[in-house]
Every structure is written in structure tokens, then in C-alpha cells.
Design an enzyme around this catalytic site. Structure first.
Site, PDB file in Angstrom:
ATOM      1  N   VAL A 166      24.795  61.385   7.346  1.00  0.00           N
ATOM      2  CA  VAL A 166      23.828  61.193   6.501  1.00  0.00           C
ATOM      3  C   VAL A 166      22.880  60.834   7.295  1.00  0.00           C
ATOM      4  O   VAL A 166      21.574  61.045   6.680  1.00  0.00           O
ATOM      5  CB  VAL A 166      23.877  59.454   6.205  1.00  0.00           C
ATOM      6  CG1 VAL A 166      23.027  58.775   5.772  1.00  0.00           C
ATOM      7  CG2 VAL A 166      24.901  59.308   5.084  1.00  0.00           C
ATOM      8  N   LYS A 167      22.305  59.935   8.887  1.00  0.00           N
ATOM      9  CA  LYS A 167      21.527  60.531  10.108  1.00  0.00           C
ATOM     10  C   LYS A 167      21.001  61.750  10.365  1.00  0.00           C
ATOM     11  O   LYS A 167      19.549  61.774   9.839  1.00  0.00           O
ATOM     12  CB  LYS A 167      22.101  59.403  11.191  1.00  0.00           C
ATOM     13  CG  LYS A 167      21.330  59.350  12.572  1.00  0.00           C
ATOM     14  CD  LYS A 167      19.817  58.524  11.671  1.00  0.00           C
ATOM     15  CE  LYS A 167      18.569  58.122  12.421  1.00  0.00           C
ATOM     16  NZ  LYS A 167      19.677  58.214  13.858  1.00  0.00           N
ATOM     17  N   LEU A 168      22.152  62.570  10.228  1.00  0.00           N
ATOM     18  CA  LEU A 168      21.681  63.806  10.345  1.00  0.00           C
ATOM     19  C   LEU A 168      20.454  64.181   9.535  1.00  0.00           C
ATOM     20  O   LEU A 168      19.313  65.019   9.495  1.00  0.00           O
ATOM     21  CB  LEU A 168      22.228  65.006  11.592  1.00  0.00           C
ATOM     22  CG  LEU A 168      23.274  64.816  12.445  1.00  0.00           C
ATOM     23  CD1 LEU A 168      24.136  65.137  12.229  1.00  0.00           C
ATOM     24  CD2 LEU A 168      22.438  64.607  13.256  1.00  0.00           C
TER      25      LEU A 168
END
Length: 268
Positions: A166-168
Site C-alpha cells: 500500500v505504501k509503495l
């Protein structure tokens, strides 16, 4: 909670201060005497080794700059953690790092959570840092009282590795926003609108975004891109590699990244 902390730098040190203020016992690693003195001033117990940071901890938080650094210290931390402890990884990196450390920890009764963050030191100070958590929900609930010292919202986004995924995606989209803003400034210039005028106006309109707010605060797309480049560049490299490994692609995000990379001094 008894919390060990590794990586008390630009992001980590304000986390330590918030943990201490919330009543948690924090053993924070400082590599130098000056760093340990600063941590003691923040109310933490300064320590000089990974083993000391992990000693008696219910959780150890890792907030280092790069995935490579996490891979360097991770095995030592797993070996030093007491049974039942939880290793929390705030560093943005490959999901495989968390998975590899979890494999090492499996026989020791230690759990691993990948919990990359979105925001900056000002968000930590306000207690509103966004946390994307991957791993066991039960383990997350166990460490939530500590993470809540600086994180809100704390989002459980799936199994181990999901937080990093999700962060990427978030950072790939954020970088694309900056690239699109660079093209918007180019278009405005062709239409006779100066960059500063455009950046004064757009934050009040339907095109507003966090990327635009950051750019507007610096008064320049190129200046904001240079300030974020060291962080975004490493994360975009991981995102590209992960997408390639999984047979995916960045789609329409990729041309915007190319625009961002073309800005003078920016390496994505």
C-alpha cells in the site's frame, strides 16, 4: 508498554518523544554519545546496542532510512527479542524484507508487522501520522497503544507485506502527482501564467492535493521535488522492482515519473 526503538533520526526521534510523553518505557538506540545524551533528554533510556534495545521489550520499533539498513539489523533484533515480542517495521521497503524476518522469527515466538508511515515530523508531533499495517491483526492490536502515541489513523490493510505494498502504491502516486504538477506549471507558463501565481491559486481549487500543498509551500515544483527526491527515489525503485517481479506495471504513473525525473537534480 516496554518499547525498544532503533532509528531515532528525523522521523524516529519525535516518535520516541511521543512514546515517552504517552507513558511508555522506551529504550532507544543511539550510536554516539551525543545521540544518547539527546535521547536521555527526551526521557528515553539510551542504549548502545541492538541487544540492549530489545532487552525486556514487548515491542521493538525500527525506523531506519532504507530497506538495506533494516536487512542489516533485522536478524540481530529477531535473535535478541524475548518470546512474545513484536517487531514493528516503519521503514518503507520491500515486502520481502518483512517476510524474511518473519521466517527467522517464526521459531522464536516473535511476530513481525510491516507498518510503513505516511507523513512527516509535523504529523508525528500532532499525533496524526498515517500507518499502513500488514500482518496479524491480533499483533497489531497488541502494539496499538504504543503506535497510537503518534499514529492516527492506524490502518490494518492485510497480511504481512500488505503495508509495504500500500505504501509503495501511495508513493508511486504521490511522485506522479509531482510530475503532473511540473507539466501543469509548464502549461501555465506557455499560457502566460507565472508558477508562483499558479501555486497561489490551485490549492483553493478542485485540483488540490497533498503534493500540491507541499509544492505550494516551497513555491516551486523543482524545489519540492529536490527536497523529496532522496526519499521518493529509493521507494520508486522498490515499487518498480516489485511490479516487475509480479508481472505488473506502473501504467499511467510511469510517464509522470519521467517528467519528475527530468527536473534538474532529481533522481527517481
Amino acid at each position: 508498554m516496554r518499547v525498544g526503538f532503533v532509528g531515532a533520526g528525523r522521523m524516529g526521534r519525535p516518535m520516541v518523544a511521543r512514546l515517552v510523553a504517552a507513558g511508555h518505557e522506551v529504550r532507544a538506540l543511539g550510536r554516539s554519545a551525543a545521540a544518547r545524551d539527546a535521547l536521555a533528554g527526551d526521557g528515553a533510556v539510551p542504549v548502545a546496542s541492538l541487544a540492549e534495545a530489545a532487552e525486556g521489550a514487548e515491542a521493538v520499533v525500527v525506523c531506519l532510512f532504507s530497506d538495506e539498513q533494516v536487512r542489516e539489523v533485522g536478524p540481530g533484533l529477531v535473535a535478541a527479542l524475548p518470546e512474545g515480542a513484536i517487531l514493528v517495521l516503519h521503514t518503507t521497503g520491500s515486502p520481502r524484507t518483512a517476510e524474511d524476518l518473519a521466517a527467522l522469527a517464526a521459531g522464536r515466538g516473535v511476530e513481525v508487522l510491516d507498518v510503513p508511515v505516511s507523513g512527516g515530523p509535523h504529523d508525528i508531533a500532532a499525533g496524526r501520522l498515517t500507518l499502513f499495517a500488514g500482518g496479524s491483526k491480533a499483533a497489531l492490536d497488541q502494539v496499538r497503544p504504543a503506535l497510537a502515541a503518534y499514529g492516527d489513523p492506524i490502518l490494518h490493510v492485510g497480511p504481512l507485506g500488505a503495508g509495504q505494498r500500500v505504501k509503495l502504491v501511495n508513493n508511486a502516486l504521490f511522485a506522479a502527482h509531482i510530475g503532473l504538477l511540473a507539466d501543469a506549471v509548464r502549461l501555465a507558463s506557455a499560457l502566460g501564467v507565472p508558477e508562483e501565481t499558479l501555486l497561489d491559486a490551485l490549492p483553493h481549487a478542485s485540483s488540490a492535493s497533498r503534493a500540491l500543498a507541499g509544492v505550494a509551500s516551497r513555491r516551486s515544483v523543482a524545489e519540492f521535488a529536490r527536497s523529496t527526491g532522496p526519499f521518493l527515489g529509493k521507494d520508486l525503485a522498490v515499487a518498480r522492482a516489485l511490479a516487475g517481479d509480479l508481472g505488473a506495471d506502473l501504467g499511467a504513473l510511469s510517464p509522470a515519473h519521467d517528467v519528475l525525473a527530468a527536473l534538474d537534480g532529481v533522481d527517481t
